[in-house]
Motif scaffolding. Structure first.
Motif, mmCIF file in Angstrom:
data_model
loop_
_atom_site.group_PDB
_atom_site.id
_atom_site.type_symbol
_atom_site.label_atom_id
_atom_site.label_comp_id
_atom_site.label_asym_id
_atom_site.label_seq_id
_atom_site.Cartn_x
_atom_site.Cartn_y
_atom_site.Cartn_z
ATOM 1 N N ILE A 174 40.962 37.759 47.876
ATOM 2 C CA ILE A 174 39.618 38.320 47.838
ATOM 3 C C ILE A 174 39.232 38.943 49.177
ATOM 4 O O ILE A 174 38.581 39.994 49.224
ATOM 5 C CB ILE A 174 38.601 37.231 47.441
ATOM 6 C CG1 ILE A 174 38.982 36.644 46.055
ATOM 7 C CG2 ILE A 174 37.193 37.808 47.393
ATOM 8 C CD1 ILE A 174 39.048 37.669 44.946
ATOM 9 N N GLN A 184 43.233 41.824 44.112
ATOM 10 C CA GLN A 184 42.367 40.875 43.429
ATOM 11 C C GLN A 184 43.155 40.050 42.420
ATOM 12 O O GLN A 184 42.936 38.845 42.283
ATOM 13 C CB GLN A 184 41.221 41.618 42.733
ATOM 14 C CG GLN A 184 40.142 40.702 42.160
ATOM 15 C CD GLN A 184 40.484 40.139 40.798
ATOM 16 O OE1 GLN A 184 41.212 40.776 40.038
ATOM 17 N NE2 GLN A 184 39.996 38.973 40.493
ATOM 18 N N ILE A 217 31.842 41.416 43.993
ATOM 19 C CA ILE A 217 32.652 40.480 44.773
ATOM 20 C C ILE A 217 31.768 39.435 45.441
ATOM 21 O O ILE A 217 32.020 38.231 45.356
ATOM 22 C CB ILE A 217 33.460 41.231 45.851
ATOM 23 C CG1 ILE A 217 34.374 42.276 45.220
ATOM 24 C CG2 ILE A 217 34.299 40.253 46.656
ATOM 25 C CD1 ILE A 217 35.018 43.194 46.223
ATOM 26 N N ASN A 259 31.324 35.188 44.820
ATOM 27 C CA ASN A 259 31.647 34.255 45.886
ATOM 28 C C ASN A 259 30.384 33.544 46.372
ATOM 29 O O ASN A 259 30.357 32.959 47.450
ATOM 30 C CB ASN A 259 32.334 34.973 47.047
ATOM 31 C CG ASN A 259 33.785 35.268 46.740
ATOM 32 O OD1 ASN A 259 34.660 34.419 46.900
ATOM 33 N ND2 ASN A 259 34.064 36.465 46.259
#
Length: 687
Positions: A165, A160, A199, A203
Motif C-alpha cells: 500500500i 496494490q 486508499i 487505511n
C-alpha cells in the motif's frame, strides 16, 4: 464499533465476512464499486453499451490507419473492462497491426497492452508499462503525459495486488498525479484524486480521504455527467463521511449522486448507491428506511446477476433486521446465505456464519440449535487451527531434513579430503624411503623436512580440532536456544488455544444459557442480573486479551506488519505515544521467524514502558531481501549499556537469545541520564 474489510484499492474484492450482530456492518464502499465497475481500469460511461456502439460506428466511418488503430484500441479497452480477454486481445492485435508506421500511436499502444494483461500476466504488464513509459517520454505533448499517467496507474494496481500500500501511495502522489497535472487533463486528475481518497479511507485516515474527495469534487465542472467518476466519488465520499459521523455531509452527497443516476434506472452504480444509503439510514437508526434501500439494491443485483453485490446487500439487510429485533427474518437470510455455494466455499465465511447462526438462534430462544451451531463453529475453528499447525510442522520438518542432508554432505567431503591427504603423505614417505637407499644425504635432508612438515601438520590438526569443537559447541547452544524458544512458543500457542477455545467457549455457552434463563424468567430489568452479565462479559474479554498476548491471532491471520501495529496500539496511553513505521514485504518470512521478530519487538516495548520513563517512541521495521532491521528510539532517561549488572533482566536476555538464534546483531546507543535510548537490531531471515 465499525468493522472494516481489508482494503481493495483496485480489481478484485475479498468475500464478505459476517460480523457480530451487535456491531454495525459498514463495509467500505470501494469494495462494492470494484465488483461493479472497478477502478482497475479507466471507468466506462454510465451508459456503457451506447459507448461501445459508437466506437464500432466510428471505426467503420474513419479511413486512415492511425485513427482506426486508436478506435480499435478503445474497443480493446472496453472489452478488457468487461473481462472478455479474447475479444480484447483480438482488437488489440488488430490495432497494433494498423499502428505500424505511426511511432506515436505505437507508443500509446503499450498502455492498452498493459490493460490487456493487467489481471492475466503481471510480467507482461510490467514490461508494457516500462516500454510505453520510455517511448512516450520522447513526446512532449499533453496526451502523452496522460497515457504515461495511465501506465503508472496500472503499476499502482499491480503493487496494490501485492499488498504494497505504501508503494501504491508513492506511485500515485509522485508519478501519476504529477504527470496528469502536467497534461492539464482535469477529468483524469479528478479520477486520481478520488482513488487516492479510497486508499486513505481504507487505511482509517478518513480526514485525509475527505481532502482528496473534496479535491475531486472541486473539479466537477471538468467531469462529464456521462462518466462514472463523479457519481462514484459522491458515493465514496458519503461513505467516508459516515465513518467520520458527519451525516449531514453524507446526505448531501447521496442526494447529488441520486440526481445523476435518476435517468439510468439500470445503471450498475445504483446497487452501490443503495448500499451506502442503507448504511446512512442505519447510522441514524432509521432501520425501516435502511431495509427499503437494501431491498432496492437486492432487486437490481438479482437482475444484473451480480452475486457478490447481492450477498453484500443481504448481509446488510440481515444487520438492519437484527437492529429491529426481527430475528426470525434475519435467520431466514442466514439460511439463504448458507445455501450459497460460492459463499460457503470459503472456510472463514463458514466459520463466521456458524457464529452468527448461534447468536440468532439464541435470540429466538432456540438454545439447542444455538448450541449445535456453536459446536460446529468450535469444531471448524479447531480444524482450521490444526491445519495451520500441520502446515507449519511440515515446513519445519523439511527444513530440518535439508539441514541434516547438508551436514552429511559436509561430513563426507571432509572425510574424503582427509583420506586424500593421508594417501598423499604415504606416497611421499614411500618415495623418500626409496631415495634414502641410493642417496643417504638426500634421505637425511628429506627426513628433516618431513619431520618439520609433520610438526606443522600436527599443530594444524590441533587447531582444526579446537575450531571444530568450538563450532560444535556453538551449534549445540543454538539448537538448545532454538528448542527452548520453540517449546515456549508451542506452549504459549497451546495455552492460548485452551484458554480461547476451551474456557472461552465454555464461558460463551454459560453466557447464552444465562441470557436464555433471563429471557425465560423476564430478568432483563433486574440490576443484579445485568451486573452478572456485565461481569461475565468482562471475564470473557480479559480471557481473550490473555490469549492474544500469549499467541497473537493477528500474526497468524494477517501477518507480521498488522500484528506489530496491533501490539503498538495496545501499549498506547496518555503518557506514551508510539510512531510505528514498516517498510518492505513480510508475508514470505517463515512463521517461526515472524514469531521471533514479534517477540523481540514485544520485549523492546515492554522494557521501554517499564524502565525508560519515555513519553514518545519511534519504532521502525524494514526488510531488504534476506535482512530484517528493527530500530527503536525513545526520549526516556537512558542507561549505561556497559555498566556491570548483578542480575541482568530477562527482557534483554530474551532479546539477545532470539537475535543470536536469527544470526543477527544488536547495537545499543544510550547513556545514563541522557536523553533517550536507541537500539538497532539486524537479523537474517530465510528467502
Amino acid at each position: 464499533m465499525v468493522v472494516r474489510i481489508k482494503p481493495c484499492l483496485i480489481g478484485r474484492c475479498p468475500m464478505l465476512n459476517l460480523i457480530n450482530i451487535n456491531q454495525k456492518i459498514l463495509i467500505p464502499l470501494f469494495c462494492v464499486l470494484m465488483a461493479v465497475g472497478g477502478i482497475a481500469k479507466a471507468q466506462l460511461p454510465i451508459n456503457d453499451k451506447a459507448y461501445a456502439d459508437s466506437l464500432n460506428r466510428a471505426f467503420v466511418r474513419v479511413s486512415d490507419d492511425s485513427t482506426k488503430a486508436r478506435t480499435i484500441f478503445l474497443l480493446s479497452h472496453y472489452w478488457s473492462n468487461k473481462n472478455d480477454f479474447e475479444k480484447a486481445k483480438k482488437y488489440f492485435i488488430q490495432g497494433r497491426r494498423l499502428s505500424k508506421g505511426y511511432p506515436y500511436v505505437q507508443a500509446i499502444s503499450y498502455f492498452f497492452e498493459a490493460e490487456l494483461y493487467l489481471t492475466i500476466d503481471t510480467a507482461k504488464c510490467w514490461k508494457a508499462i516500462h516500454t510505453g513509459d520510455s517511448l512516450l517520454s520522447a513526446f512532449k505533448v499533453n496526451e502523452a503525459y496522460v497515457y504515461q499517467s495511465k501506465l503508472w496507474y496500472n503499476a499502482a494496481i499491480i503493487e496494490q495486488d501485492a499488498d504494497h500500500i505504501k508503494t501504491v501511495v508513492n506511485i500515485l502522489l509522485n508519478k501519476v498525479i504529477p504527470l496528469v497535472k502536467k497534461s492539464g487533463d482535469m477529468s483524469a486528475l479528478a479520477k486520481y484524486y478520488s482513488q487516492t481518497g479510497v486508499i486513505f479511507m481504507n487505511n482509517g485516515q478518513y480526514n485525509k480521504a475527505a481532502n482528496y474527495y473534496n479535491l475531486c469534487i472541486a473539479l466537477e465542472k471538468y467531469i462529464s455527467v456521462k462518466s462514472t467518476i463523479l457519481v462514484r466519488t459522491y458515493v465514496l465520499a458519503a461513505s467516508n463521511y459516515i465513518y467520520l459521523h458527519q451525516l449531514s455531509h453524507a446526505r448531501k452527497l447521496l442526494d447529488k449522486a441520486k440526481i445523476i443516476l435518476a435517468p439510468y434506472p439500470k445503471s450498475k452504480s445504483l446497487p452501490d448507491f443503495y448500499f451506502t444509503e442503507g448504511n446512512y439510514f442505519e447510522e441514524i437508526s432509521r432501520y425501516e428506511l435502511a431495509l427499503q434501500s437494501y431491498e432496492k439494491g437486492v432487486t437490481l443485483s438479482r437482475e444484473m446477476k451480480e452475486e457478490y453485490m447481492l450477498q453484500t446487500l443481504l448481509m446488510q439487510k440481515y444487520s438492519a433486521l437484527t437492529h429491529l429485533k426481527q430475528y426470525r427474518q434475519a435467520k431466514e437470510l442466514l439460511d439463504s446465505l448458507a445455501k450459497a455455494k460460492e459463499y460457503m466455499a470459503l472456510s472463514n465465511n463458514r466459520l463466521q456464519l456458524y457464529n452468527e447462526m448461534a447468536k440468532t438462534n439464541a435470540h429466538l430462544g432456540q438454545m439447542k440449535d444455538a448450541y449445535q451451531w456453536l459446536r460446529r463453529y468450535s469444531v471448524l475453528n479447531d480444524s482450521l487451527q490444526k491445519s495451520r499447525l500441520d502446515t507449519d510442522i511440515g515446513e519445519m520438518e523439511v527444513k530440518f531434513r535439508n539441514a541434516e542432508n547438508k551436514q552429511k554432505i559436509s561430513d563426507l567431503t571432509s572425510a574424503n579430503e582427509k583420506v586424500k591427504l593421508i594417501a598423499k603423505n604415504s606416497r611421499l614417505a614411500s618415495w623418500l624411503l626409496g631415495a634414502t637407499a641410493v642417496f643417504l644425504l638426500f634421505a637425511l635432508l628429506a627426513g628433516y623436512y618431513i619431520h618439520r612438515a609433520k610438526q606443522k601438520l600436527g599443530i594444524q590438526k590441533d587447531l582444526n580440532l579446537q575450531q571444530e569443537l568450538k563450532n560444535i559447541q556453538q551449534e549445540q547452544q543454538i539448537k538448545v536456544a532454538q528448542a527452548m524458544m520453540q517449546g515456549q512458543e508451542e506452549e504459549r500457542a497451546r495455552v492460548a488455544r485452551d484458554l480461547h477455545d476451551g474456557l472461552g467457549g465454555t464461558l460463551a455457552v454459560v453466557k447464552m444459557n444465562l441470557s436464555g434463563y433471563g429471557l425465560k424468567h423476564k430478568l432483563g430489568q433486574s440490576a443484579d442480573f445485568n451486573a452478572i452479565i456485565t461481569q461475565l462479559d468482562h471475564s470473557v474479554n480479559e480471557l481473550r486479551g490473555i490469549a492474544r498476548n500469549m499467541m497473537p491471532a493477528s500474526l497468524l491471520r494477517f501477518g507480521l506488519e498488522t500484528s506489530i501495529k496491533d501490539l503498538c496500539e495496545s501499549f498506547l496511553s496518555d503518557r506514551l505515544q508510539i510512531d510505528f513505521q514498516f517498510f518492505g514485504p513480510s508475508k514470505d518470512i517463515l512463521i517461526q521467524e515472524q514469531i521471533a521478530i514479534y517477540r523481540i519487538v514485544q520485549e523492546l516495548l515492554s522494557n521501554t514502558l517499564r524502565h525508560a520513563r519515555a513519553s514518545s517512541v519511534l519504532l521502525q521495521c524494514s526488510r531488504n531481501e534476506d535482512t530484517f532491521f528493527i530500530t527503536i528510539e525513545d526520549n526516556g532517561i537512558g542507561f549505561d549499556p556497559d555498566a556491570p549488572v548483578e542480575k541482568p533482566g530477562l527482557g534483554f536476555q530474551n532479546i539477545k537469545t532470539r537475535v543470536d538464534y536469527l544470526n543477527g546483531k544488536m547495537e545499543i546507543i544510550s547513556a545514563k541520564n541522557d536523553k533517550g535510548t536507541t537500539i538497532n537490531i539486524e537479523i537474517n531471515v530465510t528467502l
